[in-house]
Design an enzyme around this catalytic site. Structure first.
Site, mmCIF file in Angstrom:
data_model
loop_
_atom_site.group_PDB
_atom_site.id
_atom_site.type_symbol
_atom_site.label_atom_id
_atom_site.label_comp_id
_atom_site.label_asym_id
_atom_site.label_seq_id
_atom_site.Cartn_x
_atom_site.Cartn_y
_atom_site.Cartn_z
ATOM 1 N N ILE A 48 0.845 -1.193 0.000
ATOM 2 C CA ILE A 48 0.000 0.000 0.000
ATOM 3 C C ILE A 48 0.882 1.245 0.000
ATOM 4 O O ILE A 48 1.757 1.389 0.864
ATOM 5 C CB ILE A 48 -0.928 0.019 1.229
ATOM 6 C CG1 ILE A 48 -1.800 -1.235 1.252
ATOM 7 C CG2 ILE A 48 -1.778 1.279 1.251
ATOM 8 C CD1 ILE A 48 -2.558 -1.440 2.550
ATOM 9 N N CYS A 49 0.628 2.135 -0.946
ATOM 10 C CA CYS A 49 1.334 3.420 -1.044
ATOM 11 C C CYS A 49 2.852 3.183 -1.068
ATOM 12 O O CYS A 49 3.341 2.463 -1.933
ATOM 13 C CB CYS A 49 0.890 4.321 0.103
ATOM 14 S SG CYS A 49 1.233 6.060 -0.189
ATOM 15 N N GLU A 50 3.597 3.758 -0.137
ATOM 16 C CA GLU A 50 5.046 3.523 -0.152
ATOM 17 C C GLU A 50 5.354 2.046 0.088
ATOM 18 O O GLU A 50 6.365 1.516 -0.408
ATOM 19 C CB GLU A 50 5.739 4.380 0.913
ATOM 20 C CG GLU A 50 7.244 4.385 0.764
ATOM 21 C CD GLU A 50 7.964 4.950 1.971
ATOM 22 O OE1 GLU A 50 7.324 5.125 3.028
ATOM 23 O OE2 GLU A 50 9.169 5.200 1.879
#
Lengths: 281, 367
Positions: free
Chosen positions: B149-151
């Protein structure tokens, strides 16, 4: 310039002139006194040049003394202390003078040397604080302009739709204002001016922070306390060492961690990487 | 009281009356609520592995297993994994558990100044790698499903490219890949972090990290708040007031606040890699990003890839993540575009039935 300082400067200048007068009885500006004939002989020329140099020097020192009394250079008290014989003597009632203090700093080693340096460090901090404040003010000016623009747009939007504005409730008015302000601020946040102002502010804050740390570290060193930089460095070594230990463990099946051992059993070995590799190097 | 008021004075009085009533109601609710009433990440789980500040959790199953290979959820460092289980009825993890997925999640902990020197290499090659090794060993599997998720999606991409043999299926949600596509759709409210980072010099970033040790969580919160100025300035007045009609809404608001307040600092050296190498230099999609001297080549990812993005994601604009389609070497690439914004994908009411089901259905076909 107060009277005491003025008199000190004048006395000092008079003293200097009086001191040199016997050497150069014909000094310029002293009316009624004989002046040497021009180009009489080479030795005389050289002597005249020397005289002029001394005269200029005396004039400079006189100016220096006057400036000093205006507080731009060492104060009158400091000058008095500098030339007062008592201040030169150790164990004088008033304590050690500035020269003794300087010698003491040298003799006592890093602690006082650091404190001497601290004056400059504090001035630098003051300068960086001013720079940061200026950067913050510049940033706020950009933001303020954005708010002004938002308000103008909001007022215009209300004015252009009299019929709707007559029916506005506080909530619909608030929502309208928020929408206008949101759009305007987003536009401004994307502008080069805003980005640059924010960058300057952030940079100025970082620079000031680092200067503050430098001063704190000077005190730490004086007090034999580890500094932030030293701890950072230590932590860096620990992290790097741990990386090396991990690599060694993985390379040695007997010393492998359960996870690494499982990895060795079920999958190809991990690709090695440089243990001490730092980010972006 | 008449149903409609025509007099402006009567309208104003009625409005003021409503406002006061709402305020009184809100005050009463806030007085009654205590911190323990505002809990996040409460799904039942146990710690199965720890390494330094990293903790690996395994969630207790709530339904019969339908997918054999477990899923490891990896969040990033800008925010905490607790977003995936914000509350009972808004939880990607609970939705997946209910659909029979075996779930693990990694928590990187709260980095302090001492973690300043941790790099992407540490997170990818060590912490994430060791969590995956642990799960592989526990299930006697050669590979597992990874959900970034995301980074955390960037960590997952790096891991999958460097250790493809350990990944069965790769799922990414709101993950940036091409960091320079932030204005591809020309939406002004999108991609401020990209613009902000590109506006900084490398030395500005280095001085920032040197001064603070880490990338302060507060600074990132501030930057995020500039992306939605209207919401930021109205949050604690109009926004809060709107929740006073309903205690459930107020609790939702407070849970989100709790998550936002728990924004960790980003380890300094890893932050430099994120801001300079990725955001500024866009090295990931260019195939130039290096970890420990090895290039992260996304073409090495040949396993099935599911890329979930939010259509109105102002933090990770759709085009920045959709660039993955061309970047990976997989022939089995699927995209799911969900309505909503960056965080809305996980906590929004609309996406609740869609996100978990979309992932579970996709996995079932590839289990």
């Amino acid at each position: 310039m107060n009277e005491t300082s003025k008199s000190l400067a004048e006395n000092w200048a008079a003293g200097q002139q009086a001191m040199w007068k016997p050497f150069f009885p014909w000094t310029a500006g002293q009316s009624g006194e004989p002046k040497p004939a021009a180009n009489s002989n080479p030795l005389e020329e050289q002597f005249n040049e020397l005289r002029d140099t001394w005269q200029a020097s005396v004039a400079k020192w006189t100016d220096f003394a006057k400036e000093a009394t205006q507080g731009e250079l060492p104060s009158a008290d400091k000058l008095r202390e500098m030339f007062a014989p008592a201040a030169w003597a150790h164990g004088a009632a008033s304590g050690p003078g500035v020269f003794d203090a300087a010698l003491q700093r040298v003799l006592e080693g890093p602690r006082y040397a650091v404190l001497w340096d601290l004056d400059r460090q504090l001035l630098e901090l003051q300068k960086l604080t001013l720079q940061r404040d200026k950067a913050v003010a510049a940033y706020q000016a950009v933001v303020q302009k954005a708010w002004n623009a938002a308000f103008q747009r909001f007022a215009k939007a209300l004015g252009s739709d009299q019929q709707t504005s007559a029916k506005l409730t506080w909530r619909s008015l608030t929502d309208k204002w928020l929408a206008v302000a949101n759009d305007t601020l987003i536009e401004v946040h994307r502008s080069e001016k805003f980005i640059e102002a924010q960058r300057h502010m952030l940079r100025a804050a970082s620079d000031r922070h680092l200067q503050e740390r430098k001063i704190a570290e000077a005190w730490c060193e004086a007090g034999h306390i580890p500094t932030r930089s030293e701890i950072d460095e230590l932590q860096r070594h620990v992290v790097e060492l741990r990386r090396e230990v991990r690599l060694l463990r993985r390379a040695t099946p007997t010393g492998a961690t359960p996870a690494a051992a499982a990895g060795a059993r079920k999958a190809p070995a991990r690709r090695p990487r440089t243990a001490s590799k730092r980010a972006r190097t | 009281m008449p149903a409609t008021r025509t007099s402006p004075a009567a309208q104003a009085v009625a409005e003021l009356d409503d406002l006061n009533l709402k305020l009184a109601r809100g005050q009463r609710m806030l007085r009654r609520l205590k911190d323990e009433d505002v809990q996040i990440a409460t799904a039942d789980k146990e710690v199965v592995f720890r390494e330094d500040k990293t903790t690996l959790y395994r969630y207790k199953s709530t339904a019969k297993r339908t997918i054999g290979v477990p899923v490891l959820v990896a969040y990033g460092q800008i925010g905490r994994y607790t977003m995936t289980d914000l509350q009972e009825d808004r939880s990607m993890l609970r939705n997946l558990l209910a659909l029979g997925v075996d779930i693990y999640a990694v928590d990187w902990g709260s980095p302090t100044r001492g973690d300043r020197w941790l790099t992407f290499e540490d997170y990818v090659d060590v912490y994430l790698a060791d969590c995956i090794e642990h799960i592989c060993r526990a299930h006697d599997l050669p590979a597992i499903n990874l959900l970034g998720i995301c980074e955390g999606g960037v960590f997952s991409l790096c891991y999958a490219a460097l250790y493809p043999e350990r990944i069965k299926n790769l799922i990414l949600t709101i993950t940036p890949v091409d960091f320079h596509q932030d204005q591809a759709e020309g939406r002004l409210n999108h991609g401020f972090v990209n613009l902000w980072t590109r506006g900084l010099g490398d030395d500005d970033i280095e001085r920032l990290i040197e001064a603070n040790g880490n990338l302060p969580g507060e600074l990132m919160s501030y930057v995020f708040s500039q992306m939605t100025p209207g919401a930021t300035m109205s949050k604690y007045n109009v926004g809060l007031l709107d929740t006073f009609d309903d205690e459930k809404r107020l609790l939702n608001f407070l849970r989100m606040e709790k998550w936002l307040a728990d924004r960790p600092h980003h380890p300094g050296e890893a932050a430099k890699q994120l801001l300079i190498n990725l955001y500024k230099n866009n090295e990931l999609v260019r195939g130039e990003f290096q970890l420990g001297g090895r290039k992260v080549n996304l073409k090495d990812i040949k396993v099935p890839v599911l890329n979930v993005f939010a259509k109105d994601d102002h933090v990770i604009p759709p085009k920045t993540t959709q660039a993955l389609r061309r970047a990976v070497g997989s022939n089995d690439y699927t995209e799911i575009g969900l309505d909503g914004g960056h965080v809305g994908v996980f906590v929004g009411g609309k996406s609740q039935g869609v996100l978990g089901k979309g992932i579970a259905d996709w996995l079932k076909k590839r289990d």
